[in-house]
Structure formats: structure tokens, C-alpha cells
Design a protein around this motif. Structure first.
Motif, PDB file in Angstrom:
ATOM      1  N   UNK A  33       0.755  -1.338  -0.057  1.00  0.00           N
ATOM      2  CA  UNK A  33       0.012  -0.057  -0.238  1.00  0.00           C
ATOM      3  C   UNK A  33       0.912   1.148  -0.147  1.00  0.00           C
ATOM      4  N   UNK A  34       0.303   2.268  -0.157  1.00  0.00           N
ATOM      5  CA  UNK A  34       1.003   3.690  -0.095  1.00  0.00           C
ATOM      6  C   UNK A  34       1.694   3.923   1.295  1.00  0.00           C
ATOM      7  N   UNK A  70       5.050   0.819  -6.321  1.00  0.00           N
ATOM      8  CA  UNK A  70       3.628   1.141  -6.625  1.00  0.00           C
ATOM      9  C   UNK A  70       3.570   0.534  -7.932  1.00  0.00           C
ATOM     10  N   UNK A  73       1.755  -2.441  -6.320  1.00  0.00           N
ATOM     11  CA  UNK A  73       0.345  -1.969  -5.988  1.00  0.00           C
ATOM     12  C   UNK A  73      -0.600  -1.961  -6.828  1.00  0.00           C
ATOM     13  N   UNK A  74      -0.042  -1.404  -7.948  1.00  0.00           N
ATOM     14  CA  UNK A  74      -1.056  -1.051  -9.246  1.00  0.00           C
ATOM     15  C   UNK A  74      -1.198  -2.075  -9.961  1.00  0.00           C
TER      16      UNK A  74
END
Lengths: 189, 126
Positions: A33-34, A70, A73-74
Motif C-alpha cells: 500500500x501507499x 507502486x 500495488x497497481x
């Protein structure tokens, strides 16, 4: 019977020795996650303070870590069915001689493997000038997709590191494979 | 016109857009997961700004970024495109691109933007 001696026999010392021997600075497995990215950056920053490399190299390591986290997560796929559901995403940062090594692993649907593989091969085949042109083409011509990505992550990593990607796809079942990516970052540049 | 202030956070930059004090700044780190939402007020503000007449037509747009992710790099280009539009409306825009002396990548990033848009860029070390 499962062979998890490190846990059952309090062998964390052995795990520690193993990680030290392998020069693994950071190893994370689970949900990406972020908030996790912020935590990882914070941790890495502290650890890098004690390593004698230039600011430029430290920033390259952060840059690559951010894009890797990222990207996962994406773009990583998730499965609810075993065996694939057991394969969560993983991130590792370590160093060997004069290089930092960042490795990631995540699930990918088999149907996406071929096109993804050709994308990596294409990036690997480009010179720094070719990568620069591709970067400009994408940033000018593409918009962010619904996941907030633009397909620049790997191109950016290749440009920043000047290294070729090493990768593998291990087939898990009819629907999923496990994708491993390895990125080298020279400590000297 | 109302200024826009955004507090810097560990993954998003500090932003000041203030036509009264003639100050325009982005500084810090830009690593938001959703760059489009984060930068949407900035782009909106610039749209409105383009319709305003200002006492001093010189707009110095300061970029002092430590690092930014690839999604932000696209949004930065969108910002520069808006700034390009301002020049067409009589404002004189200069982008002041700051980089730390030992950060070649940041210098290179600034030079590449200057090749992509028709704006005056000043490269400055801090």
C-alpha cells in the motif's frame, strides 16, 4: 509436517546470520500500500545513512524502490484460490559487492505474461538514447490510466540504473504465474 | 484570486500558488499513489490564473523537488503545459528548476522538461 524450524525452535539467530551473510537489508512480504511505501522509504533512508555512497546513488535506490512498490500495488494480480492465493508479493533490498540489488515478486495472470515479457525485452534492447526517446514519447502521448499509472515505471528504472532487467516467470497453475524482477543499481555512479 | 497552499507531507510536495505575492512554488517529494487527484487543484488554479490580469507579468515558477515518481512526472508536464499557455496570454513565465549539486538525475529531468515545452528554464543549484 511443515518444516518451520526458525519459528518453532527460536532460530531467528540463524535467520539473522543468513540475512547478514546474504547482505539483505530489507525484506518485506505481504500487502503493498501507499502507507507501506512511506514506511519502507523511511526505513531505507535510515539504513542508507550508514552506508558510504553518494546522494545520487541513494536517490536512485529510493526512486527504484518507489516505482517497484507502486508497480506492485497497481499491477500485481490477486488470486483467491490456492495454490496461487498463497503467493503474496515480496520486496527485497540487498547489496553484493559494488551493487545494490532490488528484487520484487508478484502474481501475474498467465494471459498477460507474453505481452509483459515482450515489454521487458524491448526495454532491455534499448540504448540510453532509445530509452530517453521512449520516455518522452510516453510522457507526452499517454495519459494516466484508471489505476493512476502511465506505463513509465520500468522505462524510468532502466534509465536511472543503466542496467538490464533480469526476470523470470514461474507458472503456478492454469491461471497464474509468479513474476520475479531483479534490478541492479551501481554504488559507484 | 484566492491563493492555493498545500502543506508538504512525506509523500506529497508543499505547494504555494499566490498571485498577490507573486509566489509560485512546488517543493519536497512527490510520490502520491493518485497523482491525478493530488494535482487536480493545481491545474484548476492555473486555469483560473490564465484568465486573470496581474500587476507584474513576470511569473517565476520555482520547482524544488527532492524526488518524484513517474505518475507525478506526467502531471508536472501537464503543469508546464498550462504555464506555456500563460505565456500566450502575456505573462512572462520562467521555471526555476532547483537541484542539489550532486543530483545529476534531477538536473537531467529539468533539462528534459525544457526540451518538451516552450518555456524558459533556469537551472539552479541549492
Amino acid at each position: 509436517m511443515e518444516n518451520n524450524e526458525i519459528l518453532t525452535k527460536s532460530m531467528i539467530y540463524d535467520l539473522f546470520k543468513e540475512m547478514t551473510k546474504e547482505n539483505i537489508t530489507l525484506l518485506y512480504q505481504g500487502d503493498f500500500s501507499q502507507n507501506l511505501m512511506k514506511a519502507i522509504l523511511g526505513l531505507t533512508e535510515k539504513k542508507m545513512d550508514n552506508i558510504e555512497v553518494s546522494t545520487n546513488v541513494k536517490k536512485k535506490v529510493f526512486n527504484v524502490l518507489v516505482e517497484c512498490v507502486q508497480n506492485i500495488s497497481k499491477h500485481s494480480d490477486e488470486s483467491k484460490e490456492p495454490p496461487a492465493s498463497k503467493f503474496t508479493s515480496i520486496l527485497m533490498l540487498g547489496s553484493v559487492n559494488d551493487q545494490f540489488i532490488i528484487s520484487t515478486g508478484n502474481l501475474i495472470e498467465n494471459k498477460k505474461v507474453e505481452s509483459f515479457k515482450s515489454k521487458i525485452l524491448m526495454i532491455n534492447s534499448l540504448t540510453s538514447e532509445g530509452l530517453k526517446n521512449l520516455y518522452k514519447k510516453i510522457i507526452v502521448g499517454h495519459s494516466l490510466d484508471e489505476k493512476g499509472g502511465i506505463g513509465l515505471g520500468l522505462v524510468h528504472i532502466a534509465r536511472k540504473t543503466g542496467e538490464k532487467f533480469e526476470y523470470r516467470f514461474d507458472k503456478i497453475d492454469e491461471q497464474y504465474s509468479y513474476f520475479t524482477l531483479k534490478v541492479n543499481i551501481s554504488k559507484i555512479k | 484570486m484566492e491563493p492555493l497552499f498545500l502543506e508538504g507531507k512525506e509523500d506529497t510536495p508543499k505547494i504555494i500558488l499566490n498571485s498577490q505575492s507573486n509566489q509560485y512554488l512546488i517543493s519536497g517529494r512527490s510520490l502520491p499513489e493518485d497523482a491525478t487527484s493530488f494535482y487536480s487543484p493545481v491545474l484548476k488554479w492555473l486555469d483560473e490564473f490564465s484568465t486573470q490580469t496581474v500587476a507584474d507579468p513576470n511569473v517565476k515558477f520555482e520547482v524544488r523537488l527532492e524526488y518524484f515518481n513517474t505518475a507525478s512526472s506526467k502531471l508536472l508536464l501537464d503543469i508546464f503545459s498550462k504555464l506555456e499557455g500563460l505565456s500566450e496570454n502575456g505573462k512572462k513565465v520562467t521555471v526555476q528548476w532547483y537541484y542539489s549539486e550532486d543530483d545529476e538525475d534531477m538536473l537531467e529531468a529539468g533539462e528534459e522538461y525544457s526540451e518538451l515545452v516552450d518555456l524558459k528554464f533556469e537551472m539552479k543549484t541549492y
